[in-house]
Design a protein around this motif. Structure first.
Motif, PDB file in Angstrom:
ATOM      1  N   PHE A  81       1.019   7.291  -7.186  1.00 48.11           N
ATOM      2  CA  PHE A  81      -0.140   7.527  -8.047  1.00 48.11           C
ATOM      3  C   PHE A  81      -0.093   6.628  -9.277  1.00 48.11           C
ATOM      4  O   PHE A  81      -1.119   6.081  -9.703  1.00 48.11           O
ATOM      5  N   ASN A  82       1.084   6.447  -9.852  1.00 46.28           N
ATOM      6  CA  ASN A  82       1.212   5.603 -11.043  1.00 46.28           C
ATOM      7  C   ASN A  82       0.846   4.153 -10.742  1.00 46.28           C
ATOM      8  O   ASN A  82       0.209   3.472 -11.559  1.00 46.28           O
ATOM      9  N   VAL A  83       1.249   3.662  -9.562  1.00 49.00           N
ATOM     10  CA  VAL A  83       0.886   2.296  -9.163  1.00 49.00           C
ATOM     11  C   VAL A  83      -0.629   2.177  -9.026  1.00 49.00           C
ATOM     12  O   VAL A  83      -1.255   1.247  -9.560  1.00 49.00           O
ATOM     13  N   SER A 207      -6.536   0.700 -20.259  1.00 44.88           N
ATOM     14  CA  SER A 207      -6.522  -0.652 -19.710  1.00 44.88           C
ATOM     15  C   SER A 207      -5.075  -1.152 -19.604  1.00 44.88           C
ATOM     16  O   SER A 207      -4.246  -0.880 -20.470  1.00 44.88           O
ATOM     17  N   TYR A 208      -4.779  -1.892 -18.530  1.00 40.16           N
ATOM     18  CA  TYR A 208      -3.429  -2.421 -18.302  1.00 40.16           C
ATOM     19  C   TYR A 208      -3.502  -3.931 -18.125  1.00 40.16           C
ATOM     20  O   TYR A 208      -4.448  -4.457 -17.526  1.00 40.16           O
ATOM     21  N   PHE A 214       1.668  -5.887 -12.181  1.00 36.27           N
ATOM     22  CA  PHE A 214       2.653  -6.412 -11.235  1.00 36.27           C
ATOM     23  C   PHE A 214       4.016  -5.738 -11.400  1.00 36.27           C
ATOM     24  O   PHE A 214       4.738  -5.539 -10.415  1.00 36.27           O
ATOM     25  N   VAL A 215       4.368  -5.368 -12.624  1.00 36.64           N
ATOM     26  CA  VAL A 215       5.628  -4.646 -12.844  1.00 36.64           C
ATOM     27  C   VAL A 215       5.597  -3.288 -12.148  1.00 36.64           C
ATOM     28  O   VAL A 215       6.606  -2.821 -11.601  1.00 36.64           O
ATOM     29  N   SER A 216       4.426  -2.656 -12.132  1.00 37.21           N
ATOM     30  CA  SER A 216       4.308  -1.335 -11.499  1.00 37.21           C
ATOM     31  C   SER A 216       4.590  -1.376 -10.006  1.00 37.21           C
ATOM     32  O   SER A 216       4.979  -0.371  -9.405  1.00 37.21           O
ATOM     33  N   LEU A 217       4.411  -2.552  -9.396  1.00 41.44           N
ATOM     34  CA  LEU A 217       4.629  -2.684  -7.952  1.00 41.44           C
ATOM     35  C   LEU A 217       6.091  -2.530  -7.562  1.00 41.44           C
ATOM     36  O   LEU A 217       6.400  -2.384  -6.380  1.00 41.44           O
ATOM     37  N   ARG A 218       6.998  -2.572  -8.550  1.00 44.12           N
ATOM     38  CA  ARG A 218       8.420  -2.421  -8.230  1.00 44.12           C
ATOM     39  C   ARG A 218       8.708  -1.108  -7.528  1.00 44.12           C
ATOM     40  O   ARG A 218       9.595  -1.029  -6.674  1.00 44.12           O
ATOM     41  N   SER A 219       7.968  -0.066  -7.890  1.00 47.54           N
ATOM     42  CA  SER A 219       8.223   1.247  -7.302  1.00 47.54           C
ATOM     43  C   SER A 219       7.528   1.443  -5.959  1.00 47.54           C
ATOM     44  O   SER A 219       7.661   2.503  -5.341  1.00 47.54           O
ATOM     45  N   SER A 220       6.785   0.421  -5.498  1.00 49.84           N
ATOM     46  CA  SER A 220       6.074   0.573  -4.228  1.00 49.84           C
ATOM     47  C   SER A 220       6.952   0.249  -3.022  1.00 49.84           C
ATOM     48  O   SER A 220       6.509   0.422  -1.886  1.00 49.84           O
ATOM     49  N   TRP A 221       8.186  -0.202  -3.258  1.00 44.57           N
ATOM     50  CA  TRP A 221       9.042  -0.571  -2.125  1.00 44.57           C
ATOM     51  C   TRP A 221       9.338   0.628  -1.226  1.00 44.57           C
ATOM     52  O   TRP A 221       9.482   0.468  -0.009  1.00 44.57           O
ATOM     53  N   THR A 222       9.416   1.816  -1.827  1.00 43.75           N
ATOM     54  CA  THR A 222       9.708   2.996  -1.012  1.00 43.75           C
ATOM     55  C   THR A 222       8.602   3.245   0.005  1.00 43.75           C
ATOM     56  O   THR A 222       8.869   3.548   1.168  1.00 43.75           O
TER      57      THR A 222
END
Length: 427
Positions: A81-83, A207-208, A214-222
Motif C-alpha cells: 500500500f505504501n508503494v 506529493s512525492y 523510486f526509493v519506495s520500490l525497494r520494498s516491492s521485492w517481496t
C-alpha cells in the motif's frame, strides 16, 4: 419427482439459515434414501467423505490460504500500500487508486478475497478517512478491491471451479491475469469518475518526488518474489499449481520469519487456515452427496437437454445463466454458489458451444459482484466489522463499482480473447 423434492428441500434448508454444507448433505441424503433406501445412502456416505478431498490438486487450496495468512501477519500488505500510495501521489483519489492497486497486488500473491478485504480495511481505509475521504468512497473501493483476489491468480475460487469442472487448473489460473488487470483498471476508472463528479469525496493527497517514488520500490521485492514463486512458475511450466502453492506458502513463511513476525501470529495463521480448509472441505462433501443424488435422478442431464432443445438462442441462455449468478450472489457465498451450480452449468455451456475456460472467468467476475451486493455481500460485512462503519454505507459505496463490473462483464462477453489469449501461450 425425486429431483424436484430434493432441490426444494435444499432451497428450504438454505432459506432458514442452515449452513450450506449441511443443507447440501441433508437434502442429498433425503433424496438418496427415497431412491434406494438406507443401503444406498450408507454406501455413498461411506465413500463420499474420502472422495471430497482426495484430489491431489485440492492441496493447493489450503496452501494458498496459508500463504495469504502468512502475508497478512508479516505486514507485506502494508509495504504494498505504501508503494502504491507514493506513486499515486496527488492524483485525484490517489489513495483510492492505491487501494485498488494494493488489492490487485495482494490478489497476485494470495487466494483469499475475505483476507484481502480484511487487510485493506487495516491498511488503506484509516489513511483515506484521516485524509478526509468520504466513508462511502473509502469503504466501497476497499470492498470491491478485495474481490480481485478471486480473479487474479492464485485464486481459491478459480481452483475450486477447475476441480468441479475437471478443467486444467494451471490454465484456469493464468486465464485470470488479463481480466484481473482489466477489472483493476475498471475500479480505478470508477474512482476517477466519482471524484470528478464530486471532488469533495477525495481531497488531494501528499506529493512525492521522483526520488521518493523510486526509493519506495525497494520494498516491492517481496511481492515480485512471491508472484514469481506462484504465478510465474505455473505460466512457465516449471511447476504444477499444487507445487506452486507449496512454494508460495513456504516463501511467505520464510518472509514472515525474516520480518521477525511473533510466533503467536504465525500460530494464528495456521489456525485460521485450518478452519477455512475444514469449511471448504465440508461444503465439498455436502456437494458430493447432493451431486450423487442429481446424477442418479439424471436431473442435470435432463435440464441440459431441455435448455439445449428449447430453441432459444445460445446467447440468450448464457445471459439468463449470468443473471442467475447475479441473483445467487446476493444471497450465497461464492464457494457455495460454485459448488451448487458448476456441475449443472459447465456441461450446459459446453453443449451450447461456449469455451468453458472463458465462461469460468466470466462467472468468477460475476461472483465478485455478489461479494459486494446486499443482503449477503461478505466483503461488505468484513469491511464493516473492521471499520465499525454501517454495512449500509459500505453497500452504497460499492454500488457504482457493481455497475462498472457489469459493464466489464459485457466487454469480456463480447471479446472472449481478452480471457483466452494468455492461456493459449502457455507451455
Amino acid at each position: 419427482m425425486e429431483a424436484l423434492l430434493g432441490t426444494v428441500t435444499l432451497l428450504v434448508l438454505i432459506s432458514i439459515g442452515l449452513p450450506v454444507a449441511l443443507s447440501l448433505a441433508l437434502s442429498g441424503a433425503v433424496g438418496l434414501y427415497l431412491l434406494g433406501g438406507s443401503q444406498l445412502i450408507l454406501g455413498i456416505l461411506g465413500s463420499a467423505s474420502l472422495g471430497a478431498i482426495q484430489n491431489y490438486e485440492f492441496v493447493s487450496i489450503p496452501m494458498f490460504i496459508l500463504m495469504a495468512n502468512f502475508i497478512i501477519c508479516s505486514g507485506v500488505s502494508d509495504d504494498m500500500f505504501n508503494v502504491a500510495k507514493t506513486w499515486m501521489g496527488r492524483t485525484p483519489g490517489g489513495l483510492a487508486h492505491a487501494t485498488a492497486i494494493t488489492g490487485a497486488a495482494f490478489g497476485a500473491i494470495s487466494g483469499s478475497s475475505t483476507a484481502a478485504a480484511a487487510t485493506l480495511s487495516a491498511t488503506s481505509i484509516p489513511g483515506m478517512l484521516k485524509q478526509g475521504y468520504s466513508p462511502k468512497l473509502a469503504t466501497g473501493v476497499a470492498a470491491i478491491s478485495g474481490t480481485l483476489a478471486m480473479l487474479i491468480p492464485p485464486s481459491v475460487a478459480m481452483i475450486l471451479y477447475a476441480l468441479l469442472a475437471n478443467m486444467n487448473v494451471g490454465k484456469m489460473l493464468i486465464a485470470g491475469v488479463i481480466p484481473g488487470l482489466l477489472i483493476t483498471l475498471t475500479i480505478m476508472a470508477t474512482v476517477a469518475y466519482l471524484v470528478w463528479r464530486d471532488p469533495d469525496h477525495a481531497p488531494l493527497g501528499q506529493s512525492y518526488s521522483w526520488r521518493e517514488k523510486f526509493v519506495s520500490l525497494r520494498s516491492s521485492w517481496t511481492f515480485i518474489v512471491l508472484f514469481m514463486m506462484v504465478t510465474g512458475v505455473i505460466y512457465i511450466g516449471i511447476a504444477t499449481p499444487t507445487e506452486a502453492s507449496a512454494f508460495g506458502a513456504f516463501g511467505a513463511f520464510l518472509l514472515a520469519i525474516l520480518r521477525r513476525t511473533p510466533m503467536e501470529k504465525l500460530q494464528h495463521a495456521l489456525v485460521v487456515t485450518a478452519r477455512a480448509t475444514c469449511m471448504i472441505s465440508f461444503i465439498i462433501l455436502g456437494a458430493l452427496i447432493f451431486g450423487y443424488f442429481l446424477t442418479i435422478t439424471q436431473a442435470t442431464q435432463n435440464l441440459v437437454q431441455f435448455l439445449v432443445g428449447s430453441g432459444l438462442p445460445a446467447w440468450t441462455i448464457m445471459v439468463m445463466v449470468l443473471f442467475v449468478y447475479l441473483v445467487l450472489g446476493c444471497f450465497m457465498d461464492l464457494v457455495a454458489m460454485l459448488i451448487l451450480t458448476v456441475p449443472v452449468v459447465h456441461p450446459l455451456m459446453v453443449q451450447l458451444g461456449y469455451d468453458p475456460l472463458w465462461f469460468a472467468v466470466v462467472t468468477i467476475v460475476m461472483g465478485e459482484v455478489g461479494m459486494v451486493t446486499p443482503p449477503l455481500g461478505m466483503n461488505v460485512f468484513v469491511i464493516s466489522k473492521y471499520t465499525k462503519i454501517p454495512a449500509s454505507d459500505v453497500f452504497k459505496g460499492s454500488y457504482p463499482h457493481v455497475v462498472a463490473h457489469l459493464i466489464a462483464v459485457a466487454v469480456l462477453v463480447v471479446f472472449p480473447q481478452i480471457i483466452l489469449w494468455l492461456p493459449a501461450t502457455m507451455q
